[in-house]
Design an enzyme around this catalytic site. Structure first.
Site, short mmCIF file in Angstrom:
data_model
loop_
_atom_site.label_atom_id
_atom_site.label_comp_id
_atom_site.label_asym_id
_atom_site.label_seq_id
_atom_site.Cartn_x
_atom_site.Cartn_y
_atom_site.Cartn_z
N ARG A 31 -75.18 -92.66 -46.76
CA ARG A 31 -76.30 -92.30 -47.63
C ARG A 31 -76.06 -92.79 -49.06
O ARG A 31 -76.95 -93.36 -49.70
CB ARG A 31 -76.49 -90.78 -47.63
CG ARG A 31 -77.51 -90.26 -48.62
CD ARG A 31 -77.58 -88.73 -48.54
NE ARG A 31 -78.48 -88.17 -49.53
CZ ARG A 31 -78.14 -87.87 -50.76
NH1 ARG A 31 -76.90 -88.09 -51.18
NH2 ARG A 31 -79.03 -87.34 -51.58
N SER A 115 -60.02 -101.03 -39.40
CA SER A 115 -61.30 -101.51 -39.93
C SER A 115 -61.09 -102.25 -41.25
O SER A 115 -61.78 -103.22 -41.56
CB SER A 115 -62.25 -100.33 -40.15
OG SER A 115 -62.38 -99.61 -38.95
N ASP A 137 -57.50 -88.42 -40.30
CA ASP A 137 -56.04 -88.38 -40.25
C ASP A 137 -55.33 -88.36 -41.61
O ASP A 137 -54.15 -88.04 -41.68
CB ASP A 137 -55.51 -89.58 -39.45
CG ASP A 137 -56.03 -89.58 -38.02
OD1 ASP A 137 -56.25 -88.48 -37.48
OD2 ASP A 137 -56.21 -90.67 -37.45
P1 ADP Z 1 -59.48 -97.52 -37.50
O1 ADP Z 1 -60.34 -98.36 -38.36
O2 ADP Z 1 -59.97 -96.10 -37.39
O3 ADP Z 1 -58.02 -97.66 -37.85
P2 ADP Z 1 -59.03 -99.28 -35.23
O4 ADP Z 1 -57.60 -99.51 -35.55
O5 ADP Z 1 -59.41 -99.06 -33.80
O6 ADP Z 1 -59.65 -98.03 -35.99
O7 ADP Z 1 -59.85 -100.53 -35.80
C1 ADP Z 1 -61.27 -100.56 -35.74
C2 ADP Z 1 -61.72 -101.95 -35.48
O8 ADP Z 1 -61.33 -102.80 -36.57
C3 ADP Z 1 -61.12 -102.63 -34.25
O9 ADP Z 1 -61.77 -102.25 -33.06
C4 ADP Z 1 -61.37 -104.08 -34.57
O10 ADP Z 1 -62.72 -104.40 -34.33
C5 ADP Z 1 -61.14 -104.14 -36.09
N1 ADP Z 1 -59.77 -104.59 -36.39
C6 ADP Z 1 -58.62 -103.90 -36.27
N2 ADP Z 1 -57.55 -104.65 -36.60
C7 ADP Z 1 -58.04 -105.88 -36.94
C8 ADP Z 1 -57.46 -107.10 -37.40
N3 ADP Z 1 -56.12 -107.25 -37.53
N4 ADP Z 1 -58.27 -108.14 -37.66
C9 ADP Z 1 -59.61 -108.03 -37.50
N5 ADP Z 1 -60.22 -106.90 -37.09
C10 ADP Z 1 -59.46 -105.83 -36.80
#
Ligand code: ADP
Length: 330
Positions: A31, A115, A137
């Site tokens: 938002r 992300s 977290d």
């Molecule tokens: P969070 O963002 O909660 O830590 P994740 O580790 O599952 O969750 O990451 C979310 C998403 O971010 C992944 O599913 C992927 O699409 C993207 N992502 C994670 N690591 C990378 C990376 N090294 N390079 C590009 N995209 C990434």
């Protein structure tokens, strides 16, 4: 600053997405980004299902009303997803192609450290991205608090209060497993808030022998015949088997509870709403200044930005003074 950009905005269209694990307060951040963007004369596009929706072109233009009445809602109205293939350049090229199709020049990404990496990589491909820390977290070192942590903490306290009632009535030991991924903050903070007898986290592991000895002493003393033990997830492969061992070795009638996904949901706390609103508006300011590859944090109650690589390399606060306080208050 707002006045300058109203006249000559460097960018015209921004996108917003939520990615990775959801957290209460993400909607407030959405938002804030939409409303701040619109008030600076930008067009704002919602990208559904995180990076997956970006690759698939699941993108919709948002207006003021699109984000009405969501401040109090948990989860994320843009939904979230994981797409591990986003680490591949060819997949990100597809995403950039979709963004170009919609004329989207810059993005706000709300999510955790994974992300953030996606946001950094996209920035390196010419799309400025700003990350907001959306995770229960509290495992992102570049901010004192992540969006959703406070709400989750309150949910845990609510649950532990209820478990405590029955634990006391039956003179039991309750072992309560909370979320946090590999970060112990949810266990540590809720343990302090609940006056738990024992807190076991990745930063504060306790050898099993010591756990048994301490709980047995408690059980055998006449004046303290119940115990609340808060444990971070992923420390014990099977918390129920651990509870059985505690019962056998200490004499305590012992139960284990895994709080589970209830911890992710619910209306965001006022703290999370305010944090998300401040960070969301700040993120739009950063994009208007032409910044990218950065993430937003709150440090000593000030909203700040860090380069994503620098942020991810920062050591996490292990809250040593809080651990000491827990010992003093035992
Ligand atoms: P969070 O963002 O909660 O830590 P994740 O580790 O599952 O969750 O990451 C979310 C998403 O971010 C992944 O599913 C992927 O699409 C993207 N992502 C994670 N690591 C990378 C990376 N090294 N390079 C590009 N995209 C990434």
């Amino acid at each position: 600053m707002k006045g300058d950009f109203e006249v000559f905005p460097m960018i015209h269209r921004i996108g917003i997405l939520t990615s990775g694990g959801d957290s209460p307060g993400m909607n407030c951040a959405i938002r804030a980004v939409v409303r701040a963007g619109l008030s600076y004369g930008l067009e704002v596009y919602g990208i559904y299902d995180g990076y997956k929706g970006m690759v698939e072109g699941n993108i919709v233009k948002l207006d003021r009303k699109s984000v009405s009445d969501i401040v109090n809602r948990g989860g994320t109205v843009l939904r979230t997803a994981r797409l591990k293939e986003f680490k591949e350049v060819s997949v990100r090229e597809k995403a950039v192609g979709q963004l170009k199709k919609f004329g989207i020049e810059a993005i706000v990404v709300i999510g955790g450290d994974g992300s953030y990496m996606g946001a950094k990589r996209l920035t390196e491909m010419g799309i400025n991205c700003v990350g907001l820390p959306g995770t229960i977290d509290n495992d992102i070192a570049s901010t004192d608090y992540t969006i959703g942590f406070d709400t989750c903490l309150n949910t845990i306290c609510d649950c532990v209060d209820k478990i405590r009632d029955t634990t006391e009535s039956h003179s039991r030991c309750s072992i309560i497993e909370v979320m946090g991924n590999h970060c112990g903050d949810l266990a540590l903070f809720s343990g302090l808030a609940e006056g738990a007898e024992m807190i076991i986290t990745p930063d504060h592991p306790i050898p099993e022998e010591e756990i048994m000895r301490t709980l047995k002493q408690m059980h055998d003393s006449d004046d303290n015949k119940r115990a609340i033990v808060i444990v971070s997830e992923k420390l014990y492969p099977n918390i129920y088997e651990f509870a059985e061992r505690v019962q056998k070795e200490t004499g305590f009638d012992t139960r284990a509870d895994i709080l589970g996904h209830v911890q992710r949901g619910g209306a965001p706390s006022a703290f999370d709403r305010i944090l998300a609103s401040r960070m969301g508006a700040y993120a739009v300011d950063c994009l208007l200044e032409g910044k990218g590859g950065i993430c937003i944090g709150m440090v000593n109650n000030k909203i700040v930005d860090y380069d994503i690589y620098d942020a991810l390399a920062l050591p996490r606060d292990k809250h040593v003074s809080m651990l000491r306080l827990i010992d003093i208050l035992k």
